[in-house]
Design an enzyme around this catalytic site. Structure first.
Site, PDB file in Angstrom:
ATOM      1  N   SER A  90       0.834  -1.201   0.000  1.00  0.00           N
ATOM      2  CA  SER A  90       0.000   0.000   0.000  1.00  0.00           C
ATOM      3  C   SER A  90       0.872   1.256   0.000  1.00  0.00           C
ATOM      4  O   SER A  90       1.618   1.480  -0.948  1.00  0.00           O
ATOM      5  CB  SER A  90      -0.981  -0.042   1.174  1.00  0.00           C
ATOM      6  OG  SER A  90      -1.938   0.982   1.076  1.00  0.00           O
ATOM      7  N   HIS A 199      -8.655   1.002  -0.585  1.00  0.00           N
ATOM      8  CA  HIS A 199      -8.478  -0.050  -1.596  1.00  0.00           C
ATOM      9  C   HIS A 199      -9.820  -0.664  -2.008  1.00  0.00           C
ATOM     10  O   HIS A 199      -9.912  -1.866  -2.258  1.00  0.00           O
ATOM     11  CB  HIS A 199      -7.497  -1.113  -1.111  1.00  0.00           C
ATOM     12  CG  HIS A 199      -6.131  -0.569  -0.847  1.00  0.00           C
ATOM     13  ND1 HIS A 199      -5.308  -0.103  -1.850  1.00  0.00           N
ATOM     14  CD2 HIS A 199      -5.453  -0.367   0.318  1.00  0.00           C
ATOM     15  CE1 HIS A 199      -4.185   0.350  -1.321  1.00  0.00           C
ATOM     16  NE2 HIS A 199      -4.254   0.209  -0.015  1.00  0.00           N
TER      17      HIS A 199
END
Length: 310
Positions: A90, A199
């Site tokens: 991430s 996400h």
């Protein structure tokens, strides 16, 4: 031995992280000061002193993790350790791209700040939730997500390791999915302390904002192999880097496949550059034969260097 550097994501932060590196590595100190200047506030003070509540805010967490990760990277290089391939989880992908030479620390820090602000803004306007699902196959989780999409958006967001997958989406859909996943045999379904549905498609507005910022940011072709979160494959051009970073905000972190890709390419040793040891634990579950080290201070850096034999 083929050595890869990996960089952690949100959740690894803690008050005091990076202070030892700042105080004992000249290269790390320069990295922290560069991030401070680029972000326009003292990210380093936030890392070292907190307070914890402020450090947990998405707007602050992401620049703070980036700062510690690039400082750990700088300290590793200063000590003679160099990753032959890189990946980041991430927000960790930005430090990985600095390590790969696709971004410099200044452009990376500015992108991270823009990303954090955009994600926080979207989360405030459209609240969401995330939950970690333990002990269930991805195929079962994917089917549950499909079954509850009539309630609201819910998707697999972080495919972290076998038996550990994070779902993300609208609160009602997460709640409904949680009940079904427990019925399907999940060992645990744990709500995560996050401010939004990261996400997931709920983050598409943040993805659009970041896409615009990326168009104005200098990005180079990676100089070493780097595996992207959203494709779990190597990216080789600046255009790919831009597209993947924009997509990553609202797309999945395919971490299991990322490590499988690196292990399949012969990378046997992994150094986690940044706070904590979350990624080292995940890597051991994905590639049990791998050697892992977590470098977040000078003692762990020294231990890693000695174990590797440099």
């Amino acid at each position: 031995m083929k050595l890869a550097f990996v960089f952690p994501g949100q959740g690894a932060q803690f008050v005091g992280m990076g202070r030892d590196l700042y105080e004992n590595s000249g290269a790390a100190q320069v990295a922290f000061e560069t991030v401070d200047d680029a972000c326009g506030f003292s990210v380093s003070r936030l890392c070292f002193e907190g307070p914890d509540d402020a450090l947990k805010e998405t707007r602050n967490t992401q620049p703070a993790l980036f700062a510690v990760s690039v400082a750990a990277l700088a300290a590793c290089r200063e000590a003679g350790l160099f990753g032959e391939a890189v990946a980041g989880h991430s927000i960790g992908e930005y430090a990985a791209l600095v390590a790969a030479g696709a971004l410099n620390v200044v452009s990376g820090a500015r992108l991270v700040k823009a990303r954090a602000d955009a994600m926080a803004d979207v989360a405030a306007r459209r609240p969401g939730a995330m939950a970690a699902v333990l002990g269930l196959d991805a195929a079962v989780i994917a089917e549950v997500c499909r079954q509850v999409n009539h309630v609201g958006v819910v998707v697999m967001a972080n495919l972290n390791a076998p038996g550990q997958i994070v779902i993300s989406g609208e609160v009602n859909a997460i709640n409904e999915a949680t009940l079904l996943l427990r019925e399907k045999g999940a060992k645990r379904v744990l709500p995560l302390a996050v401010s939004g549905a990261f996400h997931s498609p709920l983050m598409e507005p943040a993805s659009a904002v970041l896409r615009g910022v990326l168009e104005l940011t200098a990005v180079d072709d990676p100089k070493v192999p780097v595996v992207a979160n959203v494709t779990a494959d190597y990216e080789t051009s600046a255009a790919e880097v831009r597209a993947n970073l924009a997509a990553q905000v609202a797309g999945p972190v395919r971490w299991t496949e990322t490590i499988e890709r690196l292990a399949g390419s012969g990378y046997t040793t992994f150094i986690e550059c940044g706070p904590g040891s979350v990624l080292a634990g995940l890597i051991k579950r994905i590639a049990p034969e791998a050697r892992t080290f977590s470098v977040g201070d000078t003692a762990s850096l020294r231990a890693a260097k000695e174990a590797i034999g440099l």
